[in-house]
Design a protein around this motif. Structure first.
Motif, short mmCIF file in Angstrom:
data_model
loop_
_atom_site.label_atom_id
_atom_site.label_comp_id
_atom_site.label_asym_id
_atom_site.label_seq_id
_atom_site.Cartn_x
_atom_site.Cartn_y
_atom_site.Cartn_z
N ASP A 258 0.74 -1.26 -0.12
CA ASP A 258 0.06 0.09 0.12
C ASP A 258 0.91 1.15 0.01
O ASP A 258 2.13 1.15 0.22
CB ASP A 258 -1.02 0.03 1.19
CG ASP A 258 -0.21 0.49 2.48
OD1 ASP A 258 -0.20 1.75 2.73
OD2 ASP A 258 0.38 -0.41 3.06
N PRO A 259 0.40 2.37 -0.47
CA PRO A 259 1.21 3.46 -0.52
C PRO A 259 1.65 4.14 0.80
O PRO A 259 2.67 5.07 0.81
CB PRO A 259 0.15 4.81 -1.04
CG PRO A 259 -0.97 3.95 -1.30
CD PRO A 259 -1.11 2.61 -0.42
N THR A 260 1.48 3.57 2.11
CA THR A 260 2.19 4.01 3.11
C THR A 260 3.60 3.29 3.30
O THR A 260 4.35 3.49 4.18
CB THR A 260 1.46 3.77 4.44
OG1 THR A 260 1.29 2.33 4.56
CG2 THR A 260 -0.10 4.33 4.26
N ASP A 261 3.55 2.32 2.50
CA ASP A 261 5.13 1.49 2.82
C ASP A 261 6.39 2.30 2.29
O ASP A 261 7.41 1.57 2.53
CB ASP A 261 5.02 0.27 1.91
CG ASP A 261 3.75 -0.80 2.67
OD1 ASP A 261 3.47 -0.62 3.81
OD2 ASP A 261 3.03 -1.34 1.78
N ALA A 262 6.17 3.29 1.69
CA ALA A 262 7.50 3.92 1.19
C ALA A 262 7.20 5.31 0.66
O ALA A 262 5.66 5.72 0.59
CB ALA A 262 7.88 3.04 -0.10
N LYS A 263 7.78 6.12 0.11
CA LYS A 263 7.86 7.43 -0.12
C LYS A 263 6.85 7.92 -1.37
O LYS A 263 6.12 8.42 -1.60
CB LYS A 263 8.99 8.40 -0.11
CG LYS A 263 9.71 8.59 1.08
CD LYS A 263 10.90 9.67 1.14
CE LYS A 263 11.50 9.84 2.62
NZ LYS A 263 12.70 10.79 2.44
N PHE A 264 7.13 6.65 -2.22
CA PHE A 264 6.65 6.61 -3.59
C PHE A 264 6.46 5.22 -4.06
O PHE A 264 7.55 4.35 -3.83
CB PHE A 264 7.53 7.10 -4.60
CG PHE A 264 7.12 7.22 -5.98
CD1 PHE A 264 5.76 7.57 -6.39
CD2 PHE A 264 7.82 6.79 -6.93
CE1 PHE A 264 5.31 7.40 -7.52
CE2 PHE A 264 7.43 6.55 -8.30
CZ PHE A 264 6.16 6.73 -8.46
N VAL A 265 5.47 4.83 -4.20
CA VAL A 265 4.89 3.44 -4.61
C VAL A 265 4.32 3.40 -5.96
O VAL A 265 3.16 3.98 -6.13
CB VAL A 265 3.98 2.76 -3.40
CG1 VAL A 265 3.36 1.28 -3.90
CG2 VAL A 265 4.64 2.67 -2.18
#
Length: 428
Positions: A258-265
């Motif tokens: 999901d998008p919270t796993d890195a600065k940019f997904v």
């Protein structure tokens, strides 16, 4: 501490194994890839003792939270949020660390062919390697029934090293990627914890900047990257290559990428037909930007009539022929990404309400410094700073049937005024 010993896994009949779970019958496609058991035989030095662990890992639904801890890695909890009657009906804990035997193999321009095994529990393996903390780090994570010896892993590594003077680390979790699929999905959580522990060690002891880390995961490897990212604050980027659908789609954000796993997904979807239609990949958006080449379902050139197996077998060998036979759409995300690394042709994708509208030419506007269009593949990060705070942005593009897959498409529109129409009719 010396690296943990590995183990060879016993492999019962795949059909017998997966008959328990109709939802994931399609993942048998990867079984026809040759070499994983031979690879494990070479990699490990003792006979399989996994049967006991596999037998103990029967599906169950907890009456309360269940927790297991894994040495310095931390603890893992299974709650009811990890279950769903349709999307994730069964769950087990991962196999032991010794059985999965996660390894991190480094390649750089100084050692492009002979990998160096890095071990967070033995700093000498890192200090004596060619790892350079000042350079960006790319991490490749394979998926179900796959190994670091797969052709695509070698090809991606080669293209990345051609593109930049980077640290290329391959995550080897072949000891945990074998069937049952339910067990492999559980193992990804532990592999993610291993990767997070390794990266946090590099950050705290060697000065690695997490913003310089880019994880690239295929299928189950995409979700593995997500599990690692949630435990390492500030990871720069995760690229999900057709993240696996069974047991992940429709589940809460903490169960999947999901998008919270890195600065940019960024995510490339290529096989999102649904597992019931033998599609292996997610159709659900799970990144800051989600690319859907050819609507993200069926890819040109993957029809058996268009790409006969005997011809592929002659041209590219048994491994590639098996992929074409049962997982062509699923692995096409890998091919698009590899093609994007050094290709002069950019996979330009456009934000649109639907693929039909895109094909009708309604979404070809591309203003400078806007997110109406982005390049799919390695260069997608060039647009990250201009992204809005919203996530799940869908972008569409089209590709060719064979390599090079990138193609240039143009949309030309004609606007008629009443005067031009009058002139036209007067002339006829």
């Amino acid at each position: 501490m010396a690296p943990r010993p590995g183990a060879q896994l016993l492999q019962p009949s795949p059909l017998a194994q997966l008959s328990r779970i109709a939802l994931v019958a399609a993942v048998l496609g990867h079984v026809v890839q040759g070499g994983i058991l031979d690879y494990l035989n070479v990699r490990t030095g003792r006979q399989a003792t996994a049967a006991t662990e596999l037998g103990a890992g029967i599906p169950w639904v907890p009456s309360d939270n269940e927790t297991r801890c894994y040495d310095d890695l931390g603890c893992m909890t299974l709650t009811k949020g990890w279950y769903h009657l349709i999307y994730r009906p069964f769950n087990v804990f991962p196999l032991s660390r010794e059985m999965i035997n996660t390894r991190f193999i480094l390649h750089t321009r100084r050692n492009p062919t002979e990998g160096q095994v890095l071990n967070a529990e033995n700093d000498k393996t890192i200090r004596k390697s060619d790892f350079d903390v000042k350079k960006p780090t790319k991490i490749i994570i394979h998926g179900f029934i796959d190994t670091p010896l797969s052709n695509w892993v070698k090809e991606m590594r080669r293209e990345l090293l051609k593109k930049g003077d980077w640290n290329i680390i391959t995550v080897d979790w072949a000891g945990g990627s074998l069937p049952l699929y339910t067990q492999a999905t559980a193992n990804t959580r532990l592999v993610g914890m291993e990767l997070a522990y390794f990266l946090n060690h590099l950050i705290s002891h060697f000065g690695l900047d997490p913003a310089d880390v880019h994880m690239i995961g295929h299928s189950l490897g995409a979700h593995t990257a997500g599990y690692a990212g949630e435990r390492v604050p500030g990871i720069g980027r995760i690229t999900g290559l057709d993240p696996a659908e069974p047991y992940f789609q429709g589940m809460p954000y903490y169960v999947r990428l999901d998008p919270t796993d890195a600065k940019f997904v960024d995510v490339i979807h290529t096989d999102g037909k649904s597992i019931f239609l033998l599609g292996y990949g997610m159709s659900q958006p799970c990144g800051h930007v989600d690319f859907y080449p050819n609507n993200g379902k069926e890819q040109p050139g993957c029809d058996i009539a268009e790409n006969p197996i005997p011809l592929t077998l002659v041209k590219e060998g048994l491994e590639e022929a098996s992929r074409v036979l049962v997982a062509c759409n699923h692995v096409r995300a890998i091919k698009y990404f590899i093609d994007s690394i050094n290709s002069k042709c950019q996979y330009m994708a456009h934000q649109c309400d639907s693929f039909d509208h895109y094909m009708q030419g309604r979404c070809y506007a591309c203003k400078e410094n806007s997110t109406q269009c982005m390049v799919m593949g390695l260069q997608a990060e060039d647009y990250a700073l201009s992204l809005p705070k919203t996530t799940g942005m869908k972008l569409y593009t089209t590709t060719g049937k064979e390599y090079p897959f990138c193609s240039k498409y143009f949309c030309r529109s004609l606007k008629f005024t009443s005067e031009t129409l009058d002139t036209h009719f007067l002339g006829t």
